[in-house]
Design an enzyme around this catalytic site. Structure first.
Site, short mmCIF file in Angstrom:
data_model
loop_
_atom_site.label_atom_id
_atom_site.label_comp_id
_atom_site.label_asym_id
_atom_site.label_seq_id
_atom_site.Cartn_x
_atom_site.Cartn_y
_atom_site.Cartn_z
N TRP B 102 -22.78 40.18 5.87
CA TRP B 102 -21.68 40.50 4.96
C TRP B 102 -22.19 40.98 3.61
O TRP B 102 -21.68 41.96 3.06
CB TRP B 102 -20.71 39.32 4.85
CG TRP B 102 -19.95 39.22 6.13
CD1 TRP B 102 -20.15 38.34 7.15
CD2 TRP B 102 -18.91 40.11 6.58
NE1 TRP B 102 -19.31 38.62 8.21
CE2 TRP B 102 -18.54 39.70 7.89
CE3 TRP B 102 -18.27 41.22 6.03
CZ2 TRP B 102 -17.54 40.35 8.63
CZ3 TRP B 102 -17.28 41.87 6.76
CH2 TRP B 102 -16.93 41.43 8.05
N ASP B 183 -17.96 36.82 -2.90
CA ASP B 183 -17.17 36.88 -1.68
C ASP B 183 -17.12 35.47 -1.09
O ASP B 183 -18.12 34.96 -0.60
CB ASP B 183 -17.84 37.85 -0.70
CG ASP B 183 -17.12 37.93 0.64
OD1 ASP B 183 -16.15 37.18 0.86
OD2 ASP B 183 -17.54 38.74 1.49
N LYS B 207 -9.65 33.21 7.39
CA LYS B 207 -10.44 32.03 7.72
C LYS B 207 -9.73 30.77 7.19
O LYS B 207 -9.25 29.97 7.98
CB LYS B 207 -11.86 32.13 7.14
CG LYS B 207 -12.76 33.11 7.91
CD LYS B 207 -12.78 34.47 7.31
CE LYS B 207 -13.97 35.33 7.70
NZ LYS B 207 -14.17 35.62 9.10
#
Lengths: 372, 372
Positions: B102, B183, B207
């Site tokens: 990511w 993030d 999530k």
């Protein structure tokens, strides 16, 4: 449980059978032991849902094989930016037909990002009460594409014809044909459509497709090659097409609900010919009621009156508040006109049943009787 | 109706009471006669839902008053583009700590759009099994901000410390402090957080917040003034803040579901301290089971083991398929590791109950007994 009649312009009414099915499957999708919104977008079950939705949409609109269907996010407004990025890679300017607030937002974003944009025609001179006729539309010499708004949700103005030729294009003064791009957010799926008359058509979901957030883009595959290099990766139609709209996690639950709407259109309604007939009846009834009375009025030229969004004024605006309060009391929701227009607006999207229009027309007659 | 245990990395498990409430309100929200997804985003009822969600999130994370909360779309991936547009208006380069897939995607998008990006530290040399220590992070002389990924969902690697100082910044070699951006897609709300240690933190919803498509951005208000002029209008944090996240129609239903999750955290779970304790127990139990056996392994340094995503390998990869088939049979869903890592991965987000971990640990022991 009560279900009222909902005339909201968007997010708009959903078909009750779709909500009922979503309700039943909310905690356990077909015995899988989880909700659709809890599924990996790469799982077999979810991929089947996503593919079925595309399949049903292709079937409903008879989408030709050389068009790709993209499911993305950010509303039509994000497409106002994505479109010039995707189509101005070889230079030129975006051209627009300006017929109201949504068309003007598209122009504004193209100008914001790329400095200039051509206005090929505008209905501003007539106060956006009639769309430009075909012969009035003149592309600029450097036009790269033409963008128009099939139905202006706020003004209640709808094109009575398709702008693209049989190749989905329109000729510039020099004879070069450029693609025609159409924002169909508030009229897609309201009836059959010849997709080949468009280079690209797109629609925010929250009127005739599903919940807000999702956007459907239908793009002819040769147009995937015209993009600028400098755009946000997620805007790229080519990248979206290559990844089957899964560059990153898509709005999975909204996509699923859109699929349920497509199934409802195919199976419950019986397809877009049937839907079109119902929509025509709904709009006719409401416009007839407006025209039959001096108490109500609608300013749009008959041929361009929107079947989806019907703005109407009360002759005496001092009665607006009472109209809204009493209609809401009667279970007729969201009839307030857009703040830029005033008066009333009834949106008659696919999921608004004919019975809702009947109830509205009855209420209007009764209100006039008591206040006229 | 069956509910299985769902270890999906995202879109991930939702709290069952949230789904139950959404189910009950699907066709008729609190007697209003319509679904939340059928409401105008500007209606009184919907505005109340939206504001309550922000209020509850602010309460959960004790978000200081000088931070704005934005609800937008496109996943964290879209933020990889929006962030440099919003923060590079005065020049300089984006800097990154690279700790896995990511983090690398965020670097790649900044480079794609703006040519260069600095890597202030990387865990590549250790195969992303331990995060860089604070003294290893070196900003470039022209750094405009530092971006890092608090928890790598795929690698299962989590920072054990906050990178930002008490002003949410980090000093460049010349002593100038630049904002720290994080993030937190896969760890937000897993426990209490000192928001003032960040200039910006953001998270894709799918999530620990709600359904895929929604993104929450928490931004310190002085950072709203650093944007480039040439970005897509919807990317602008300042424009989003000024419009209360309603520049155009937001993902209304996802926002509503996020609000239900925030209520669940406050009322059912009892806040983020309680949530953190439960998450710690869940992760400890699973890592203990992995460590107690030579049959299973996890490569991450103890201090950086993710509490949210636990990848683990079977010593004999030929048993992977049997493990997956039998665990699914036992109602333990989505344990397959990411294709780039292989093996297994159990995601233990907030909505995954402790009983799910107990069942997984039991299954693992039983599987080892039968195959070890």
């Amino acid at each position: 449980m009560t279900r009222h009649f909902n005339f909201c312009a968007g997010p708009a009414a959903m078909p009750a059978p779709v909500l009922e099915r979503a309700r039943q499957e909310m905690l356990d999708y077909q015995g899988r032991g989880l909700s659709v919104m809890e599924m990996s977008h790469r799982s077999r079950d979810y991929m089947a849902i996503a593919e079925q939705a595309e399949h049903d949409l292709r079937d409903l609109l008879s989408i030709p094989n050389n068009y790709r269907v993209l499911f993305t996010q950010g509303g039509a407004t994000q497409q106002f930016a994505a479109l010039p990025y995707n189509l101005l890679g070889q230079g030129g300017t975006a051209n627009f037909v300006h017929t109201g607030i949504w068309g003007s937002k598209a122009v504004k974003e193209a100008r914001h990002l790329f400095g200039e944009a051509g206005v090929a025609a505008s209905s501003e001179p007539n106060g956006h009460t009639a769309v430009p006729r075909p012969e009035e539309i003149r592309l600029s010499p450097d036009a790269a594409y033409l963008h128009y708004t099939a139905n202006e949700t706020i003004g209640g103005l709808e094109f009575d014809y398709l702008l693209g030729n049989t190749r989905g294009g329109m000729a510039r003064p020099d004879g070069v044909e450029v693609p025609v791009v159409c924002d169909m957010s508030s009229s897609i799926l309201s009836g059959p459509l010849d997709v080949s008359r468009f280079g690209i058509l797109y629609a925010g979901a929250q009127k005739n497709i599903g919940p807000a957030g999702l956007v459907v883009v239908i793009v002819r595959d040769d147009l995937l090659e015209l993009a600028r290099a400098d755009m946000p990766s997620l805007f790229s139609y080519r990248a979206l097409a290559e990844a089957a709209s899964m560059i990153n996690t898509p709005a999975t639950y909204s996509w699923y609900l859109a699929g349920l709407v497509f199934q409802w259109l195919r199976q419950d309604v019986g397809g877009l010919d049937a839907m079109q007939a119902i929509n025509a009846r709904k709009a006719s009834k409401l416009y007839a009621a407006i025209d039959a009375s001096d108490f109500y009025s609608n300013p749009i030229a008959g041929i361009n009156r929107s079947r989806m969004n019907v703005p109407f004024m009360l002759a005496d605006a001092r009665l607006d508040e009472a109209f809204l309060a009493e209609s809401e009391q009667a279970g007729l929701l969201n009839l307030k006109g857009h703040r830029s227009v005033g008066g009333m607006r009834a949106s008659l999207y696919n999921a608004v049943p004919e019975a809702a229009v009947d109830a509205l027309v009855d209420f209007m007659a009764d209100f006039e009787r008591r206040n006229g």
